[in-house]
Design an enzyme around this catalytic site. Structure first.
Site, PDB file in Angstrom:
ATOM      1  N   GLU A   1      -5.281  -7.992  -0.941  1.00  0.00           N
ATOM      2  CA  GLU A   1      -6.030  -7.608   0.186  1.00  0.00           C
ATOM      3  C   GLU A   1      -7.476  -7.684  -0.020  1.00  0.00           C
ATOM      4  OE1 GLU A   1      -4.793  -5.002   3.395  1.00  0.00           O
ATOM      5  OE2 GLU A   1      -2.652  -5.866   3.203  1.00  0.00           O
TER       6      GLU A   1
ATOM      7  N   GLU B   1       0.936  -1.389   0.006  1.00  0.00           N
ATOM      8  CA  GLU B   1       0.052  -0.119  -0.063  1.00  0.00           C
ATOM      9  C   GLU B   1       0.831   1.382  -0.135  1.00  0.00           C
ATOM     10  OE1 GLU B   1      -2.732  -0.262   3.366  1.00  0.00           O
ATOM     11  OE2 GLU B   1      -3.861  -2.174   2.195  1.00  0.00           O
TER      12      GLU B   1
END
Length: 589
Positions: free
Chosen positions: A352, A204
């Site tokens: 995710e 991320e």
């Protein structure tokens, strides 16, 4: 790897090596939007996250109260064929320096009536092994259970909240060079072990545009905070030491909107007509249209890995309606990440996804994304196995160990039931399909060889509506025996071009052996093309004139094992062994 020169000089030796084994036959590669094994068989990565190596404990969570073999047995039995292990750069650096960080919240019990994870304890039985030893043991255990793994750099420093930090550098002494060097070190350490099949370069990357240099961006610059530039450099460095590894690249948080001419990264936001378009952290791939990840080795190992969540994590604007698959595509998914798969640009793996089972909007979103991934063959790893993820919960509700009965895992059965439909399995018999060619995935699972030998053509899998297909299998016992001739040619070099002078038994040649796709290099794409041409000659055989088809010249170049006997799987394997350094030159005779 680029080679120039003539056929190699070989002495009179006999060399024997295993053509394939459990350490080298399961590497994967990309073609279009899908992933394939070395034989050109399509695969689907369907797994889950197990965090802890990224945290201050430097070990997967719950190993202090659960036995690793018990956990992995249940993971395999439940059909999870790959685990994403978050980790910190700081931890890998400690391994690289030979001073592995100690593990925390884990102690070796000296009571012989309570034997848990005994192989994680030192010889004295009292102190735990170091974090690198435990990682190595976990990889070995994954292999035994038929489970593949990849790591993701969750943060620069070992930090239970490290995912909140924007960048891949700037903490715990980690620079961009240190980040790359540590990943290259790990890739080199595991280059002969196909349990660890990939590297998610940074979890991320994020930050909002007005933060400027403190935020990750995606553009065509060479700025240090340009994630596309950094990821490409890192991918190239890893592929130099292991050309077989998958490289997973996540997105960023914001991209430029193009709202007004002259807008630039770092400028203040506007209340209307914003210069920035937002997304989930790691979810924004709008910049990849103009600036895709293209390492010098080619794109056969690149996988884009967006993260996507539902309204229980954050109430994004695209949830402000009675959302459907189509509204999610129109409002967010397609232009942000789904176009990569839909337009056959590259494979995707949703690194995710997950959340709480609320019986309402979040559960609706999970179901829509799950079904979209199945319909479009998108790989994924669910967040997460752990019970201690505050904003999502886990697939596990609790774990506990008791002497004599082992570990008891209480699964969140409704969540698993939703997730389970997106695990790779045979269409009718419901057998879970592993990614190891020889080792079956759990008690109700099968190996990749078993699937393609006994199920693919008869019932298919839960991909493509149960479409059946044929495939090739790998014989793990098949040896390569290479015997050189006694008449070794001599080589002279002029103006950097090697010219071969041979005996009457040899033909003078400047052929670049191994270069099956005739692109002037010998790399993994040559082995891939050979396997594809054998598995699907109508599509990849002797036709056309580009690198996507095998030509007569390419066939001659690729005939490197027992040179002159025609192409076979042994030629592709010989090229791979050459790239791994097990053969010093090509061809082998």
């Amino acid at each position: 790897m680029t080679l120039t020169g003539a056929a190699p000089c070989l002495g009179q030796t006999i060399m024997t090596a295993n053509a394939v084994d459990t350490n080298n036959d399961d590497w994967l590669h990309a073609e279009g939007s899908r992933l394939y094994d070395m034989n050109g068989n399509e695969v689907w990565l369907t797994g889950a996250n197990w965090f802890g190596f990224n945290c201050g404990e430097n070990v997967p969570h719950y190993l202090w109260s659960a036995d690793a073999d018990d956990c992995l047995t249940e993971i395999a039995d439940r059909g999870i064929n790959i685990i994403r292990f978050p980790i910190s750069t700081e931890l890998i650096v400690s391994w690289m320096k030979g001073k592995p960080n100690e593990v925390g919240s884990f102690s070796c019990n000296t009571d012989p009536s309570f034997t848990i994870n005994v192989d994680f304890c030192a010889e004295d039985g009292k102190s735990p092994k170091d974090s690198m030893q435990i990682f190595d043991i976990m990889m070995k255990k994954c292999k035994e259970h038929g489970i593949k793994a990849f790591i993701d750099i969750h943060s620069p420093d070992a930090n239970n909240s490290g995912h909140n930090y924007n960048l891949w550098y700037g903490k715990a002494g980690v620079t961009t060079d240190v980040w790359i060097d540590s990943l290259v070190w790990l890739a080199d350490k595991y280059k002969n072990d196909d349990t660890l099949i990939g590297y998610d370069l940074k979890n991320e990357p994020h930050g909002k545009g007005p933060e400027g240099k403190a935020a990750a961006k995606w553009d065509g610059s060479t700025d240090e905070n340009n994630w596309a530039y950094a990821a490409t450099k890192c991918a190239e460095a890893i592929l130099d030491v292991n050309p077989h590894a998958l490289i997973l690249v996540e997105g960023v948080e914001q991209s430029m909107s193009g709202a007004q001419e002259g807008d630039y990264w770092g400028m203040p936001d506007r209340k209307t007509n914003s210069p920035y378009i937002g997304a989930w952290w790691g979810g924004n791939f709008r910049g990849a249209r103009d600036n895709p990840i293209k390492p010098k080795q080619g794109t056969s190992q690149i996988v884009y890995s967006p993260h996507d969540y539902g309204p229980s994590v954050y109430a994004q604007t695209w949830f402000d309606k009675n959302f459907t698959e189509q509204t999610l595509l129109d409002d967010y998914w397609y232009d942000t990440w789904a176009y990569i798969n839909a337009e056959d640009i590259a494979p995707e793996l949703i690194g995710e996804w997950g959340g709480h089972m609320d019986g309402k909007e979040n559960q609706k979103w999970m179901t829509l994304l799950r079904d979209y991934m199945i319909k479009h063959h998108i790989n994924h790893t669910f967040w997460c196995l752990n019970t201690n993820s505050g904003d999502t919960g886990g697939l596990w509700d609790s774990l506990g160990f008791q002497q004599g009965t082992g570990t008891t895992i209480k699964w969140n059965e409704p969540k698993y039931e939703l997730f389970e439909e997106a695990l790779w399995q045979t269409q009718k018999s419901g057998k879970y399909i592993g990614l190891d060619h020889q080792v079956a995935l759990g008690k109700n699972g099968i190996s990749l060889n078993d699937f393609y030998a006994n199920y693919a053509a008869s019932e298919g899998s839960n991909l493509d509506g149960g479409k059946t297909s044929s495939g090739k299998t790998i014989n793990a016992e098949q040896p390569i025996e290479t015997i050189t001739t006694s008449a070794a040619p001599t080589t002279t070099t002029t103006s950097s071009v090697a010219t071969t002078t041979t005996t009457s038994e040899e033909t003078a040649s400047n052929r670049l052996y191994g270069d099956a796709n005739c692109d002037g290099q010998v790399d993994l794409s040559d082995a891939v093309l050979i396997m594809q041409s054998l598995a699907n000659p109508d599509k990849y055989g002797l036709q056309g004139s580009d690198s996507h088809h095998l030509t007569k010249e390419g066939s001659d170049n690729g005939d490197v094992e027992g040179n002159g006997n025609g192409l076979s799987t042994l030629d592709a394997q010989a090229i791979q062994m050459y790239l791994l350094g097990k053969y010093k030159s090509l061809p082998v005779k």
